[in-house]
Design a protein around this motif. Structure first.
Motif, PDB file in Angstrom:
ATOM      1  N   VAL A 142       0.878  -1.235   0.033  1.00 19.94           N
ATOM      2  CA  VAL A 142       0.287  -0.011  -0.014  1.00 19.94           C
ATOM      3  C   VAL A 142       0.824   1.109  -0.033  1.00 19.94           C
ATOM      4  CG1 VAL A 142      -1.512   1.523   1.325  1.00 19.94           C
ATOM      5  CG2 VAL A 142      -1.918  -1.062   1.035  1.00 19.94           C
ATOM      6  N   LEU A 143       1.960   1.304   0.738  1.00 15.59           N
ATOM      7  CA  LEU A 143       2.847   2.194   0.798  1.00 15.59           C
ATOM      8  C   LEU A 143       3.455   2.625  -0.499  1.00 15.59           C
ATOM      9  CD1 LEU A 143       4.886   2.452   4.135  1.00 15.59           C
ATOM     10  CD2 LEU A 143       3.247   4.191   3.331  1.00 15.59           C
ATOM     11  N   ILE A 144       4.152   1.626  -1.230  1.00 14.01           N
ATOM     12  CA  ILE A 144       4.425   1.624  -2.589  1.00 14.01           C
ATOM     13  C   ILE A 144       3.306   2.106  -3.668  1.00 14.01           C
ATOM     14  CG2 ILE A 144       5.426   0.417  -4.489  1.00 14.01           C
ATOM     15  CD1 ILE A 144       6.707  -1.508  -2.470  1.00 14.01           C
ATOM     16  N   LEU A 145       2.066   1.889  -3.364  1.00 15.36           N
ATOM     17  CA  LEU A 145       1.087   2.067  -4.412  1.00 15.36           C
ATOM     18  C   LEU A 145       0.846   3.803  -4.301  1.00 15.36           C
ATOM     19  CD1 LEU A 145      -1.053   1.478  -6.290  1.00 15.36           C
ATOM     20  CD2 LEU A 145      -2.630   0.854  -4.347  1.00 15.36           C
ATOM     21  N   VAL A 146       0.717   4.225  -2.801  1.00 18.44           N
ATOM     22  CA  VAL A 146       0.402   5.564  -2.679  1.00 18.44           C
ATOM     23  C   VAL A 146       1.450   6.496  -3.096  1.00 18.44           C
ATOM     24  CG1 VAL A 146      -1.384   4.997  -0.911  1.00 18.44           C
ATOM     25  CG2 VAL A 146       0.974   5.660  -0.181  1.00 18.44           C
ATOM     26  N   THR A 147       2.626   6.201  -2.537  1.00 17.98           N
ATOM     27  CA  THR A 147       3.949   6.839  -3.127  1.00 17.98           C
ATOM     28  C   THR A 147       3.990   6.989  -4.439  1.00 17.98           C
ATOM     29  OG1 THR A 147       5.378   4.827  -2.847  1.00 17.98           O
ATOM     30  CG2 THR A 147       5.042   6.389  -0.907  1.00 17.98           C
ATOM     31  N   TYR A 153       9.337  10.670   0.284  1.00 16.74           N
ATOM     32  CA  TYR A 153       8.392   9.567  -0.192  1.00 16.74           C
ATOM     33  C   TYR A 153       9.113   8.437  -1.219  1.00 16.74           C
ATOM     34  CZ  TYR A 153       5.092  12.231   2.883  1.00 16.74           C
ATOM     35  OH  TYR A 153       4.551  12.842   3.591  1.00 16.74           O
ATOM     36  N   PHE A 154       9.968   9.010  -1.922  1.00 17.61           N
ATOM     37  CA  PHE A 154      10.720   8.079  -2.951  1.00 17.61           C
ATOM     38  C   PHE A 154      11.584   7.231  -2.219  1.00 17.61           C
ATOM     39  CE2 PHE A 154      14.657   7.395  -5.593  1.00 17.61           C
ATOM     40  CZ  PHE A 154      13.964   6.612  -6.633  1.00 17.61           C
ATOM     41  N   PHE A 155      12.182   7.726  -1.049  1.00 19.50           N
ATOM     42  CA  PHE A 155      13.056   7.101  -0.401  1.00 19.50           C
ATOM     43  C   PHE A 155      12.306   6.020   0.379  1.00 19.50           C
ATOM     44  CE2 PHE A 155      16.301  10.403  -0.181  1.00 19.50           C
ATOM     45  CZ  PHE A 155      17.163   9.633  -1.068  1.00 19.50           C
ATOM     46  N   LEU A 156      11.107   6.325   0.817  1.00 19.55           N
ATOM     47  CA  LEU A 156      10.183   5.612   1.809  1.00 19.55           C
ATOM     48  C   LEU A 156       9.504   4.390   0.868  1.00 19.55           C
ATOM     49  CD1 LEU A 156       8.182   4.876   4.173  1.00 19.55           C
ATOM     50  CD2 LEU A 156       6.658   6.537   3.582  1.00 19.55           C
ATOM     51  N   GLY A 157       9.129   4.671  -0.512  1.00 18.86           N
ATOM     52  CA  GLY A 157       8.553   3.736  -1.293  1.00 18.86           C
ATOM     53  C   GLY A 157       9.861   2.707  -1.549  1.00 18.86           C
ATOM     54  N   ASN A 158      11.245   3.146  -1.908  1.00 16.42           N
ATOM     55  CA  ASN A 158      12.199   2.170  -1.769  1.00 16.42           C
ATOM     56  C   ASN A 158      12.360   1.323  -0.841  1.00 16.42           C
ATOM     57  OD1 ASN A 158      14.830   2.656  -4.098  1.00 16.42           O
ATOM     58  ND2 ASN A 158      13.302   4.472  -4.006  1.00 16.42           N
ATOM     59  N   LEU A 159      12.218   1.936   0.517  1.00 19.15           N
ATOM     60  CA  LEU A 159      12.346   1.038   1.724  1.00 19.15           C
ATOM     61  C   LEU A 159      11.292   0.232   1.839  1.00 19.15           C
ATOM     62  CD1 LEU A 159      13.850   0.805   4.738  1.00 19.15           C
ATOM     63  CD2 LEU A 159      12.208   2.510   5.605  1.00 19.15           C
ATOM     64  N   SER A 160      10.011   0.352   1.485  1.00 22.09           N
ATOM     65  CA  SER A 160       8.953  -0.715   1.240  1.00 22.09           C
ATOM     66  C   SER A 160       9.085  -1.649   0.491  1.00 22.09           C
ATOM     67  CB  SER A 160       7.996   0.160   1.095  1.00 22.09           C
ATOM     68  OG  SER A 160       7.296   1.313   1.985  1.00 22.09           O
ATOM     69  N   PHE A 161       9.739  -1.311  -0.609  1.00 26.32           N
ATOM     70  CA  PHE A 161       9.977  -2.379  -1.685  1.00 26.32           C
ATOM     71  C   PHE A 161      11.183  -3.259  -1.136  1.00 26.32           C
ATOM     72  CE2 PHE A 161      12.482  -3.788  -5.422  1.00 26.32           C
ATOM     73  CZ  PHE A 161      11.628  -4.622  -6.133  1.00 26.32           C
ATOM     74  N   LEU A 162      12.204  -2.677  -0.514  1.00 24.05           N
ATOM     75  CA  LEU A 162      13.256  -3.507  -0.097  1.00 24.05           C
ATOM     76  C   LEU A 162      12.569  -4.351   1.065  1.00 24.05           C
ATOM     77  CD1 LEU A 162      16.898  -1.788   0.962  1.00 24.05           C
ATOM     78  CD2 LEU A 162      15.461  -3.445   2.571  1.00 24.05           C
ATOM     79  N   ASN A 204       7.681  -1.005   9.850  1.00 20.03           N
ATOM     80  CA  ASN A 204       8.064   0.057   9.243  1.00 20.03           C
ATOM     81  C   ASN A 204       6.610   0.870   8.525  1.00 20.03           C
ATOM     82  OD1 ASN A 204      10.445  -0.017   9.869  1.00 20.03           O
ATOM     83  ND2 ASN A 204      11.213  -1.007   7.804  1.00 20.03           N
ATOM     84  N   PRO A 205       5.720   0.029   7.709  1.00 18.87           N
ATOM     85  CA  PRO A 205       4.723   0.800   7.289  1.00 18.87           C
ATOM     86  C   PRO A 205       3.710   1.218   8.286  1.00 18.87           C
ATOM     87  CG  PRO A 205       4.606  -1.514   6.635  1.00 18.87           C
ATOM     88  CD  PRO A 205       5.936  -1.374   7.199  1.00 18.87           C
ATOM     89  N   ILE A 206       3.678   0.663   9.587  1.00 24.40           N
ATOM     90  CA  ILE A 206       2.707   0.844  10.507  1.00 24.40           C
ATOM     91  C   ILE A 206       2.969   2.188  11.059  1.00 24.40           C
ATOM     92  CG2 ILE A 206       1.501   0.350  12.560  1.00 24.40           C
ATOM     93  CD1 ILE A 206       1.874  -2.370  11.897  1.00 24.40           C
ATOM     94  N   ILE A 207       4.364   2.262  11.322  1.00 25.30           N
ATOM     95  CA  ILE A 207       4.928   3.503  12.137  1.00 25.30           C
ATOM     96  C   ILE A 207       4.868   4.742  11.041  1.00 25.30           C
ATOM     97  CG2 ILE A 207       6.965   4.616  12.745  1.00 25.30           C
ATOM     98  CD1 ILE A 207       7.938   1.945  13.524  1.00 25.30           C
ATOM     99  N   TYR A 208       5.000   4.567   9.741  1.00 27.80           N
ATOM    100  CA  TYR A 208       5.030   5.791   8.759  1.00 27.80           C
ATOM    101  C   TYR A 208       3.752   6.141   8.535  1.00 27.80           C
ATOM    102  CZ  TYR A 208      10.045   6.345   7.601  1.00 27.80           C
ATOM    103  OH  TYR A 208      11.205   6.486   7.504  1.00 27.80           O
ATOM    104  N   SER A 209       2.841   5.167   8.647  1.00 29.84           N
ATOM    105  CA  SER A 209       1.217   5.297   8.272  1.00 29.84           C
ATOM    106  C   SER A 209       0.635   6.333   9.707  1.00 29.84           C
ATOM    107  CB  SER A 209       0.243   4.316   8.254  1.00 29.84           C
ATOM    108  OG  SER A 209       0.804   3.484   6.881  1.00 29.84           O
ATOM    109  N   LEU A 210       1.066   5.691  10.847  1.00 27.90           N
ATOM    110  CA  LEU A 210       0.472   6.399  11.923  1.00 27.90           C
ATOM    111  C   LEU A 210       1.064   7.649  11.979  1.00 27.90           C
ATOM    112  CD1 LEU A 210       0.362   3.459  14.562  1.00 27.90           C
ATOM    113  CD2 LEU A 210      -1.524   4.352  13.351  1.00 27.90           C
TER     114      LEU A 210
END
Length: 319
Positions: free
Chosen positions: A45-50, A61-70, A293-299
């Motif tokens: 979901v994080l990758i999708l929204v970024t 958010y580009f780095f966040l998308g990379n972190l989620s994919f990683l 990670n996605p929970i922390i960034y979402s909250l």
């Protein structure tokens, strides 16, 4: 031992996992499977929204998308093998498959270390030099930064995996772990591993020590700048932009330091208990951290929460 003296070369490895604790295997199979599904969903979901939300097309958010994919890649390289080991006691893994899994896990872990450092630099520029942020963190800069993180992690993983897999394994082939973890594999080598130890030490300094030092210095400047902001609301807003990253950094590096820094027990009974605790801590590092990670960034991020809500609303509206 020279290669000419091999008597029974190892063609594969047996993963011990939690075979000594069959009751725990059933419980952890369900638990790890559920966590893995949460990892795929949350990071997906994080990758999708970024990618789909235009106002999130920024360096952070580009780095966040990379972190989620990683995180998806990292867990996918190990979790299926872990789940299979719970269903198949003393799971046998071919030599080549073990090498691939070792490379992927090492590459993703090293890449995340560098990427977290890059994200700290992004927050440093955004808070300490906001007027220069669009210039310093332009697309021509942050895309190569992320690419270099992946390249550096893959390169060191290739070096470490090559050095480990070229060793002769002519004795015990039982890995006391869930996966082909490089330190557990090196213990089985029937040759001098001093080169491996030295190269691992150098890699730890580069991919653990340097990023931690860089992040620490960056946040000293960030906190100093935030404390100089006159209004309480301004300080709160500035800190909220980096609190999620700081939380992820503390969990990620804190688990690594706890896992490898705690003293070893010399008592045989204590050693058995510690062996079990080491395995469970490695599970936390490999599964729980990517899930959080996605929970922390979402909250902690209003933009991400708003983007997720809009995405869900649009989906229901279209239906």
């Amino acid at each position: 031992m020279e290669r000419s003296n091999w008597t029974s070369p190892v063609m594969g490895f047996i993963l011990l996992g939690l075979s000594a604790h069959p009751k725990l295997e059933k419980m952890f199979f369900v638990l790890i499977l559920l966590m893995y599904l949460v990892i795929l969903l949350g990071n997906g979901v994080l990758i999708l929204v970024t990618v789909s939300v235009s106002r999130l097309h920024t360096p952070m958010y580009f780095f966040l998308g990379n972190l989620s994919f990683l995180d998806i890649c990292y867990t996918t390289s190990s979790v299926p093998l872990i789940l299979d080991s719970f269903l198949t006691p003393r799971k046998t893994v071919p030599f080549s498959a073990c090498a691939v899994q070792m490379f992927l896990s090492f590459a993703m872990g090293a890449t995340e270390c560098v990427l977290l450092g890059m994200m700290a630099f992004d927050r440093y520029v955004a808070i300490c030099n906001p007027l220069r942020y669009p210039v310093v963190m332009s697309k021509a800069v942050y895309v190569p930064m992320a690419a270099s993180s992946w390249a550096a992690g893959s390169t060191t993983a290739m070096v470490q995996t090559s050095l480990a897999m070229r060793l002769p394994f002519c004795g015990d082939n039982v890995i006391n772990h869930f996966t082909c973890e490089i330190l557990a594999v090196l213990k089985l080598a029937c040759a001098d591993i001093s080169i491996n130890v030295i190269s691992m030490a150098v890699a730890n300094v580069i991919f653990l020590g340097v990023p931690v030092l860089f992040i620490f210095i960056s946040y000293i400047f960030i906190l100093t700048t935030i404390l100089r902001i006159p209004s309480a609301e301004g300080r709160k807003k500035a800190f909220s932009t980096c609190s999620a990253h700081l939380t992820v950094v503390v969990i990620f590096y804190g688990t690594i330091l706890f896992m490898y820094g705690k003293p070893k027990s010399k008592d045989p009974l204590g050693a058995d208990k510690q062996d079990l605790s080491d395995k469970l801590i490695s599970l936390f590092y490999g599964v729980v951290t990517p899930m959080l990670n996605p929970i922390i960034y979402s909250l902690r991020n209003k933009d991400v929460k708003a983007a997720v809500r809009n995405l869900v609303f649009q989906k229901h509206f279209i239906q």
